[in-house]
Write a protein that holds these residues in place. Structure first.
Motif, PDB file in Angstrom:
ATOM      1  N   GLN A  56     -31.241 -17.299  -8.796  1.00 59.58           N
ATOM      2  CA  GLN A  56     -30.645 -16.641  -9.960  1.00 59.58           C
ATOM      3  C   GLN A  56     -29.476 -15.769  -9.499  1.00 59.58           C
ATOM      4  O   GLN A  56     -29.524 -15.164  -8.429  1.00 59.58           O
ATOM      5  N   SER A  57     -28.412 -15.683 -10.301  1.00 55.12           N
ATOM      6  CA  SER A  57     -27.260 -14.888  -9.887  1.00 55.12           C
ATOM      7  C   SER A  57     -27.574 -13.397  -9.986  1.00 55.12           C
ATOM      8  O   SER A  57     -28.321 -12.957 -10.859  1.00 55.12           O
ATOM      9  N   ILE A  58     -26.995 -12.631  -9.056  1.00 56.38           N
ATOM     10  CA  ILE A  58     -27.226 -11.192  -8.988  1.00 56.38           C
ATOM     11  C   ILE A  58     -25.871 -10.504  -9.059  1.00 56.38           C
ATOM     12  O   ILE A  58     -24.950 -10.867  -8.329  1.00 56.38           O
ATOM     13  N   THR A  59     -25.733  -9.503  -9.906  1.00 52.21           N
ATOM     14  CA  THR A  59     -24.509  -8.720  -9.924  1.00 52.21           C
ATOM     15  C   THR A  59     -24.678  -7.589  -8.927  1.00 52.21           C
ATOM     16  O   THR A  59     -25.671  -6.872  -8.933  1.00 52.21           O
ATOM     17  N   GLN A  60     -23.700  -7.450  -8.048  1.00 58.56           N
ATOM     18  CA  GLN A  60     -23.782  -6.462  -6.982  1.00 58.56           C
ATOM     19  C   GLN A  60     -23.311  -5.104  -7.478  1.00 58.56           C
ATOM     20  O   GLN A  60     -22.281  -5.002  -8.132  1.00 58.56           O
ATOM     21  N   PRO A  61     -24.054  -4.033  -7.140  1.00 55.91           N
ATOM     22  CA  PRO A  61     -23.603  -2.688  -7.498  1.00 55.91           C
ATOM     23  C   PRO A  61     -22.416  -2.288  -6.623  1.00 55.91           C
ATOM     24  O   PRO A  61     -22.373  -2.624  -5.450  1.00 55.91           O
ATOM     25  N   THR A  62     -21.456  -1.594  -7.200  1.00 60.68           N
ATOM     26  CA  THR A  62     -20.283  -1.189  -6.424  1.00 60.68           C
ATOM     27  C   THR A  62     -20.631   0.024  -5.580  1.00 60.68           C
ATOM     28  O   THR A  62     -21.364   0.916  -6.007  1.00 60.68           O
ATOM     29  N   GLY A  63     -20.123   0.041  -4.362  1.00 61.97           N
ATOM     30  CA  GLY A  63     -20.333   1.174  -3.479  1.00 61.97           C
ATOM     31  C   GLY A  63     -21.708   1.236  -2.846  1.00 61.97           C
ATOM     32  O   GLY A  63     -22.062   2.240  -2.256  1.00 61.97           O
ATOM     33  N   GLN A  64     -22.518   0.185  -2.992  1.00 62.58           N
ATOM     34  CA  GLN A  64     -23.857   0.152  -2.401  1.00 62.58           C
ATOM     35  C   GLN A  64     -24.005  -1.095  -1.551  1.00 62.58           C
ATOM     36  O   GLN A  64     -23.206  -2.022  -1.655  1.00 62.58           O
ATOM     37  N   LYS A  65     -25.043  -1.112  -0.756  1.00 60.65           N
ATOM     38  CA  LYS A  65     -25.349  -2.288   0.047  1.00 60.65           C
ATOM     39  C   LYS A  65     -25.684  -3.444  -0.891  1.00 60.65           C
ATOM     40  O   LYS A  65     -26.366  -3.258  -1.896  1.00 60.65           O
ATOM     41  N   GLY A  66     -25.218  -4.632  -0.558  1.00 66.81           N
ATOM     42  CA  GLY A  66     -25.425  -5.793  -1.422  1.00 66.81           C
ATOM     43  C   GLY A  66     -26.883  -6.205  -1.536  1.00 66.81           C
ATOM     44  O   GLY A  66     -27.644  -6.135  -0.572  1.00 66.81           O
ATOM     45  N   LYS A  67     -27.266  -6.633  -2.723  1.00 68.28           N
ATOM     46  CA  LYS A  67     -28.626  -7.097  -2.965  1.00 68.28           C
ATOM     47  C   LYS A  67     -28.759  -8.554  -2.542  1.00 68.28           C
ATOM     48  O   LYS A  67     -27.827  -9.328  -2.681  1.00 68.28           O
ATOM     49  N   LYS A  68     -29.939  -8.934  -2.055  1.00 66.76           N
ATOM     50  CA  LYS A  68     -30.207 -10.303  -1.678  1.00 66.76           C
ATOM     51  C   LYS A  68     -31.217 -10.961  -2.608  1.00 66.76           C
ATOM     52  O   LYS A  68     -31.344 -12.174  -2.621  1.00 66.76           O
ATOM     53  N   PHE A  69     -31.947 -10.142  -3.362  1.00 65.53           N
ATOM     54  CA  PHE A  69     -32.999 -10.655  -4.235  1.00 65.53           C
ATOM     55  C   PHE A  69     -32.849 -10.056  -5.626  1.00 65.53           C
ATOM     56  O   PHE A  69     -32.372  -8.938  -5.781  1.00 65.53           O
ATOM     57  N   CYS A  70     -33.282 -10.812  -6.641  1.00 65.08           N
ATOM     58  CA  CYS A  70     -33.145 -10.337  -8.018  1.00 65.08           C
ATOM     59  C   CYS A  70     -34.275  -9.389  -8.411  1.00 65.08           C
ATOM     60  O   CYS A  70     -34.126  -8.592  -9.326  1.00 65.08           O
ATOM     61  N   SER A  71     -35.417  -9.462  -7.717  1.00 67.61           N
ATOM     62  CA  SER A  71     -36.554  -8.609  -8.057  1.00 67.61           C
ATOM     63  C   SER A  71     -37.443  -8.410  -6.835  1.00 67.61           C
ATOM     64  O   SER A  71     -37.319  -9.113  -5.833  1.00 67.61           O
ATOM     65  N   ASP A  72     -38.375  -7.464  -6.945  1.00 70.74           N
ATOM     66  CA  ASP A  72     -39.334  -7.235  -5.871  1.00 70.74           C
ATOM     67  C   ASP A  72     -40.244  -8.445  -5.680  1.00 70.74           C
ATOM     68  O   ASP A  72     -40.626  -8.774  -4.560  1.00 70.74           O
ATOM     69  N   THR A  73     -40.566  -9.124  -6.766  1.00 69.08           N
ATOM     70  CA  THR A  73     -41.424 -10.309  -6.684  1.00 69.08           C
ATOM     71  C   THR A  73     -40.766 -11.384  -5.825  1.00 69.08           C
ATOM     72  O   THR A  73     -41.409 -11.961  -4.941  1.00 69.08           O
TER      73      THR A  73
END
Length: 124
Positions: A56-73
Protein backbone atom coordinates in the motif's frame (compact mmCIF):
# COMPACT_ATOMS: atom_id res chain seq x y z
CA UNK A 1 16.58 2.80 -25.50
CA UNK A 2 13.24 3.50 -27.19
CA UNK A 3 10.78 6.19 -26.17
CA UNK A 4 8.32 3.49 -25.09
CA UNK A 5 10.93 2.01 -22.75
CA UNK A 6 11.70 5.46 -21.36
CA UNK A 7 8.02 6.04 -20.58
CA UNK A 8 7.76 2.62 -18.91
CA UNK A 9 10.84 3.35 -16.78
CA UNK A 10 9.39 6.72 -15.77
CA UNK A 11 6.05 5.14 -14.81
CA UNK A 12 7.69 2.34 -12.80
CA UNK A 13 10.01 4.75 -11.01
CA UNK A 14 7.13 7.04 -10.06
CA UNK A 15 5.27 3.98 -8.75
CA UNK A 16 8.12 3.53 -6.28
CA UNK A 17 10.02 0.63 -7.86
CA UNK A 18 13.78 0.37 -7.45
CA UNK A 19 16.46 0.03 -10.12
CA UNK A 20 16.76 -3.76 -9.78
CA UNK A 21 13.03 -4.42 -10.16
CA UNK A 22 12.74 -2.12 -13.16
CA UNK A 23 15.80 -3.71 -14.79
CA UNK A 24 14.42 -7.21 -14.26
CA UNK A 25 10.99 -6.26 -15.63
CA UNK A 26 12.43 -4.64 -18.74
CA UNK A 27 15.36 -7.01 -19.34
CA UNK A 28 17.85 -4.16 -19.23
CA UNK A 29 21.02 -3.59 -17.21
CA UNK A 30 20.57 -2.16 -13.73
CA UNK A 31 23.26 0.40 -14.50
CA UNK A 32 21.39 1.53 -17.62
CA UNK A 33 18.23 2.10 -15.58
CA UNK A 34 20.14 3.86 -12.80
CA UNK A 35 21.97 6.16 -15.26
CA UNK A 36 18.74 7.05 -17.06
CA UNK A 37 16.90 7.81 -13.80
CA UNK A 38 19.72 9.95 -12.39
CA UNK A 39 20.19 11.82 -15.68
CA UNK A 40 16.46 12.62 -15.86
CA UNK A 41 16.08 13.26 -12.10
CA UNK A 42 13.50 10.50 -11.64
CA UNK A 43 12.98 9.78 -7.96
CA UNK A 44 11.22 6.74 -6.56
CA UNK A 45 7.59 7.61 -6.05
CA UNK A 46 8.16 11.37 -5.80
CA UNK A 47 7.70 11.22 -2.02
CA UNK A 48 5.44 8.16 -2.21
CA UNK A 49 6.78 4.97 -0.70
CA UNK A 50 5.21 1.54 -0.71
CA UNK A 51 4.66 -0.56 2.42
CA UNK A 52 7.20 -3.41 2.50
CA UNK A 53 4.59 -5.87 3.78
CA UNK A 54 1.38 -5.15 1.85
CA UNK A 55 2.40 -2.80 -0.99
CA UNK A 56 0.00 0.00 0.00
CA UNK A 57 1.30 3.51 -0.75
CA UNK A 58 2.54 5.57 2.20
CA UNK A 59 2.75 9.36 2.30
CA UNK A 60 6.00 10.40 3.94
CA UNK A 61 5.96 13.04 6.69
CA UNK A 62 8.15 16.04 5.90
CA UNK A 63 11.17 16.59 8.11
CA UNK A 64 11.00 13.09 9.64
CA UNK A 65 12.60 9.75 8.97
CA UNK A 66 10.82 7.95 6.14
CA UNK A 67 8.24 5.30 6.94
CA UNK A 68 8.63 1.77 5.60
CA UNK A 69 5.32 0.32 6.77
CA UNK A 70 1.73 1.56 6.66
CA UNK A 71 0.82 0.20 10.12
CA UNK A 72 2.18 -1.60 13.17
CA UNK A 73 0.44 -4.78 12.00
CA UNK A 74 2.38 -4.74 8.71
CA UNK A 75 5.64 -3.90 10.50
CA UNK A 76 5.31 -6.81 12.94
CA UNK A 77 4.24 -9.21 10.19
CA UNK A 78 7.21 -8.25 8.00
CA UNK A 79 9.80 -8.55 10.79
CA UNK A 80 8.37 -11.92 11.89
CA UNK A 81 9.09 -13.24 8.38
CA UNK A 82 12.51 -11.57 8.09
CA UNK A 83 14.14 -12.48 11.42
CA UNK A 84 17.38 -13.29 9.60
CA UNK A 85 17.87 -9.55 8.98
CA UNK A 86 17.79 -8.70 12.69
CA UNK A 87 21.15 -8.01 14.26
CA UNK A 88 22.11 -10.26 17.17
CA UNK A 89 22.69 -8.07 20.20
CA UNK A 90 23.18 -10.75 22.91
CA UNK A 91 25.16 -13.94 23.42
CA UNK A 92 23.64 -16.93 25.25
CA UNK A 93 25.37 -17.63 28.60
CA UNK A 94 24.88 -21.39 28.14
CA UNK A 95 25.49 -22.29 24.50
CA UNK A 96 27.32 -19.15 23.34
CA UNK A 97 25.00 -18.62 20.36
CA UNK A 98 24.34 -14.97 19.36
CA UNK A 99 20.64 -14.04 19.45
CA UNK A 100 18.33 -11.04 19.11
CA UNK A 101 16.41 -10.04 22.21
CA UNK A 102 15.81 -7.48 24.93
CA UNK A 103 18.93 -6.01 26.47
CA UNK A 104 19.86 -7.79 29.67
CA UNK A 105 18.57 -11.15 28.47
CA UNK A 106 21.07 -13.96 29.25
CA UNK A 107 19.73 -17.03 27.45
CA UNK A 108 18.58 -17.63 23.88
CA UNK A 109 15.83 -20.06 24.96
CA UNK A 110 14.09 -21.58 27.97
CA UNK A 111 15.96 -24.84 27.32
CA UNK A 112 19.33 -23.11 27.75
CA UNK A 113 18.09 -21.42 30.93
CA UNK A 114 17.04 -24.77 32.47
CA UNK A 115 20.25 -26.48 31.38
CA UNK A 116 22.39 -23.70 32.88
CA UNK A 117 20.47 -23.49 36.14
CA UNK A 118 19.75 -27.16 36.88
CA UNK A 119 22.17 -29.06 34.64
CA UNK A 120 21.79 -31.03 31.43
CA UNK A 121 19.89 -33.87 33.20
CA UNK A 122 16.79 -31.69 33.66
CA UNK A 123 16.46 -30.76 29.99
CA UNK A 124 13.72 -32.79 28.33
Amino acid sequence: MTEKQQEEIKAMRQAGLGYKKIAAAMSLSENTIKSYCIRNKLKAGDGQMVCLACGQSITQPTGQKGKKFCSDTCRIKWWNHHTDLMKANNVCAHCGKPFHGRSGRKYCSHTCYIAERFGEAYVS
